[in-house]
Design an enzyme around this catalytic site. Structure first.
Site, mmCIF file in Angstrom:
data_model
loop_
_atom_site.group_PDB
_atom_site.id
_atom_site.type_symbol
_atom_site.label_atom_id
_atom_site.label_comp_id
_atom_site.label_asym_id
_atom_site.label_seq_id
_atom_site.Cartn_x
_atom_site.Cartn_y
_atom_site.Cartn_z
ATOM 1 N N CYS A 5 0.917 -1.213 -0.041
ATOM 2 C CA CYS A 5 -0.137 0.072 0.043
ATOM 3 C C CYS A 5 0.779 1.186 -0.185
ATOM 4 O O CYS A 5 0.553 2.117 -0.845
ATOM 5 C CB CYS A 5 -1.033 -0.158 1.332
ATOM 6 S SG CYS A 5 -0.267 -0.678 2.635
ATOM 7 N N HIS A 28 -3.152 6.225 4.424
ATOM 8 C CA HIS A 28 -1.654 6.332 4.712
ATOM 9 C C HIS A 28 -1.292 7.763 4.116
ATOM 10 O O HIS A 28 -1.569 8.255 3.193
ATOM 11 C CB HIS A 28 -1.039 5.358 3.904
ATOM 12 C CG HIS A 28 -1.009 4.077 4.501
ATOM 13 N ND1 HIS A 28 -1.743 3.668 5.679
ATOM 14 C CD2 HIS A 28 -0.428 2.912 3.993
ATOM 15 C CE1 HIS A 28 -1.921 2.235 6.000
ATOM 16 N NE2 HIS A 28 -0.835 1.586 4.817
HETATM 17 P P1 NAP Z 1 -7.574 -9.051 7.768
HETATM 18 O O1 NAP Z 1 -8.575 -8.209 7.943
HETATM 19 O O2 NAP Z 1 -6.974 -9.878 8.974
HETATM 20 O O3 NAP Z 1 -8.470 -10.353 6.900
HETATM 21 C C1 NAP Z 1 -7.726 -11.636 6.655
HETATM 22 C C2 NAP Z 1 -8.678 -12.552 5.728
HETATM 23 O O4 NAP Z 1 -8.025 -13.550 5.155
HETATM 24 C C3 NAP Z 1 -9.874 -12.875 6.408
HETATM 25 O O5 NAP Z 1 -10.791 -13.165 5.454
HETATM 26 C C4 NAP Z 1 -9.301 -14.361 6.752
HETATM 27 O O6 NAP Z 1 -10.500 -15.064 6.772
HETATM 28 C C5 NAP Z 1 -8.639 -14.915 5.563
HETATM 29 N N1 NAP Z 1 -7.604 -15.906 5.663
HETATM 30 C C6 NAP Z 1 -6.731 -16.000 6.559
HETATM 31 N N2 NAP Z 1 -6.067 -17.167 6.607
HETATM 32 C C7 NAP Z 1 -6.598 -17.790 5.343
HETATM 33 C C8 NAP Z 1 -6.417 -19.018 4.693
HETATM 34 N N3 NAP Z 1 -5.482 -19.621 5.289
HETATM 35 N N4 NAP Z 1 -7.126 -19.375 3.689
HETATM 36 C C9 NAP Z 1 -8.239 -18.553 3.267
HETATM 37 N N5 NAP Z 1 -8.384 -17.313 4.079
HETATM 38 C C10 NAP Z 1 -7.765 -16.946 4.884
HETATM 39 O O7 NAP Z 1 -6.549 -8.742 6.843
HETATM 40 P P2 NAP Z 1 -6.445 -7.732 5.537
HETATM 41 O O8 NAP Z 1 -6.155 -6.348 6.232
HETATM 42 O O9 NAP Z 1 -7.679 -7.920 4.705
HETATM 43 O O10 NAP Z 1 -5.317 -8.205 4.777
HETATM 44 C C11 NAP Z 1 -5.154 -9.491 4.323
HETATM 45 C C12 NAP Z 1 -3.913 -9.513 3.460
HETATM 46 O O11 NAP Z 1 -3.804 -8.622 2.443
HETATM 47 C C13 NAP Z 1 -2.658 -9.043 4.310
HETATM 48 O O12 NAP Z 1 -2.147 -10.468 5.090
HETATM 49 C C14 NAP Z 1 -1.534 -8.648 3.492
HETATM 50 O O13 NAP Z 1 -1.112 -9.939 2.708
HETATM 51 C C15 NAP Z 1 -2.288 -8.341 2.222
HETATM 52 N N6 NAP Z 1 -2.617 -6.811 2.338
HETATM 53 C C16 NAP Z 1 -2.069 -6.081 1.366
HETATM 54 C C17 NAP Z 1 -1.824 -4.822 1.592
HETATM 55 C C18 NAP Z 1 -1.202 -4.006 0.368
HETATM 56 O O14 NAP Z 1 -0.348 -3.225 0.929
HETATM 57 N N7 NAP Z 1 -1.587 -3.831 -0.662
HETATM 58 C C19 NAP Z 1 -2.791 -3.835 2.544
HETATM 59 C C20 NAP Z 1 -3.152 -4.720 3.418
HETATM 60 C C21 NAP Z 1 -3.342 -6.280 3.385
HETATM 61 P P3 NAP Z 1 -11.457 -15.494 8.331
HETATM 62 O O15 NAP Z 1 -12.222 -14.512 8.349
HETATM 63 O O16 NAP Z 1 -12.144 -16.863 8.023
HETATM 64 O O17 NAP Z 1 -10.521 -15.431 9.349
HETATM 65 N N1 12T Z 2 2.605 -5.677 7.467
HETATM 66 O O1 12T Z 2 1.043 -6.294 1.893
HETATM 67 O O2 12T Z 2 1.043 -3.964 8.859
HETATM 68 O O3 12T Z 2 2.936 -6.517 2.846
HETATM 69 O O4 12T Z 2 0.117 -2.373 7.601
HETATM 70 C C1 12T Z 2 0.849 -4.354 4.110
HETATM 71 C C2 12T Z 2 0.512 -3.636 5.100
HETATM 72 C C3 12T Z 2 1.981 -5.987 5.324
HETATM 73 C C4 12T Z 2 1.698 -6.012 2.812
HETATM 74 C C5 12T Z 2 0.578 -3.680 7.638
HETATM 75 C C6 12T Z 2 1.894 -5.164 6.359
HETATM 76 C C7 12T Z 2 1.572 -5.353 4.081
HETATM 77 C C8 12T Z 2 1.095 -4.079 6.393
#
Ligand code: NAP
Ligand code: 12T
Length: 332
Positions: A129, A242
């Site tokens: 992000c 951010h």
């Molecule tokens: P979050 O709110 O904690 O949500 C995690 C999601 O992943 C929930 O839907 C969870 O399901 C699901 N999940 C976890 N483990 C899983 C598995 N083994 N198989 C299938 N689904 C699974 O996290 P978030 O903020 O949405 O972020 C999710 C991921 O996106 C992060 O870990 C990161 O890799 C990525 N991300 C990227 C950016 C970026 O910079 N582009 C920003 C934010 C996040 P349940 O509801 O069943 O627990």
């Molecule tokens: N730990 O997508 O904590 O690599 O804000 C994005 C956001 C990992 C990522 C955070 C993180 C990622 C965070």
């Protein structure tokens, strides 16, 4: 447009829920939509385009007949399940850091390097992000005069960590105001009324992984290994959005007025900069817009060709879900 079967992995998360909203807002042409997560949230009902979808547990077989799989479930889930999706013929657009620096995987911000999309072998990575909003703001300047060096400090929202961190900021705030005991579980220290110079894990050299992502991903997206970049990533008690203080040294002179013009003409970027009228972008503005907002544009007089910028964007949308869906739109 051809209608595709779409899956969202991590559909109940902070990013996944935005993905579902954006598919609806942009009327993404899907035939079938599969919402996937773990047993923790299986059975949850989520609405999209007037239909109800029941969240299912993700298994390798979930990807049979899926054309595009949008992953936002963390690096471990991506490493395990993205190859299973590709094996079954899906194209994966992955939000985790698992594949971003893989030489076979394009890392794409559609306004910046759309041509890289076509080089994929089944997986396309969505950048971090903090990287996305910075490269979106710097690309129009880079195209005019080139960029030698970047010094960036971030002010990042807790939603970058996910829904548990958003709950923690709100619960700590409530507890402090009520005089109750304050618990820190997601972050190692209290985040409410505080700022933590710590995002993702620390390396031996003292930098964090978030800082390293900004350095490496920026070079890959810009296709320029020569840019010098140094980053400090800071978590602040904001829910969504951010901000970044970005200092750049360009190869040739660009006036503030020329920089503003280049930024305003660039798709997805908007200049919000009139300090005498108290006009500058702030995190709460990103609830109303998907643009990357740039303000406080000033000459840095300590070097020959220097500029300072303040860059703000919605980390869950342009920083994650929206960028992913824009990649999917380009793909089709
Ligand atoms: P979050 O709110 O904690 O949500 C995690 C999601 O992943 C929930 O839907 C969870 O399901 C699901 N999940 C976890 N483990 C899983 C598995 N083994 N198989 C299938 N689904 C699974 O996290 P978030 O903020 O949405 O972020 C999710 C991921 O996106 C992060 O870990 C990161 O890799 C990525 N991300 C990227 C950016 C970026 O910079 N582009 C920003 C934010 C996040 P349940 O509801 O069943 O627990
Ligand atoms: N730990 O997508 O904590 O690599 O804000 C994005 C956001 C990992 C990522 C955070 C993180 C990622 C965070």
């Amino acid at each position: 447009m051809e209608k595709l079967n779409v899956a969202v992995v991590g559909a109940t998360g902070a990013v996944g829920r935005e993905m579902v909203s954006i598919l609806e807002e942009r009327d993404f042409p899907f035939a079938d939509l599969k919402l996937l997560a773990t047993e923790r949230s299986a059975g949850t009902v989520i609405n999209c385009k007037g239909e109800e979808y029941v969240v299912e547990v993700t298994t390798p077989e979930s990807f049979e007949d899926v054309d595009i799989a949008l992953f936002s479930a963390g690096g471990t889930a991506s490493k395990k399940l993205a190859p299973e999706a590709v094996k079954r013929g899906a194209i994966v657009i992955d939000n985790s850091s698992a594949f971003r620096m893989d030489g076979e995987v394009p890392l794409v911000v559609p306004e910046v390097n759309p041509a890289d999309i076509s080089k994929h072998n089944g997986i396309i990575a969505n950048p971090n992000c903090s990287t996305i909003q910075m490269v979106a703001a710097l690309k129009p300047i880079y195209d005019q005069v080139g960029i030698k060096r970047i010094v960036v400090s971030t002010y990042q929202a807790v939603s970058g960590t996910g829904k548990d961190a958003m709950d923690e900021l709100q619960e700590q705030t409530r507890a402090i105001l009520a005089g109750d005991e304050v618990k820190a579980e997601v972050y190692p220290k209290q985040i409410t009324f505080n700022a933590l110079p710590h995002i993702d894990v620390f390396f031996d050299d003292g930098y964090t992984k978030e800082e390293l992502k900004m350095v490496n991903e920026t070079k890959k997206i810009m296709g320029d290994e020569e840019i010098k970049i140094t980053a400090t990533a800071v978590r602040i008690p904001v829910l969504i959005g951010h901000a970044e203080s970005v200092n750049i040294e360009t190869n040739a002179q660009l006036t503030v007025e020329e920089a503003k013009k280049a930024l305003d003409n660039f798709s997805g970027v908007r200049v919000v900069d009139n300090p005498t009228e108290l006009v500058y972008p702030v995190q709460l503005d990103t609830e109303e817009t998907d643009d990357v907002l740039v303000g406080r544009i000033r000459k840095d007089d300590t070097i020959e060709n220097g500029l300072n910028l303040w860059v703000v964007a919605n980390n869950l949308r342009k920083g994650a879900a929206l960028n992913t869906i824009q990649i999917a739109e380009k793909l089709i």
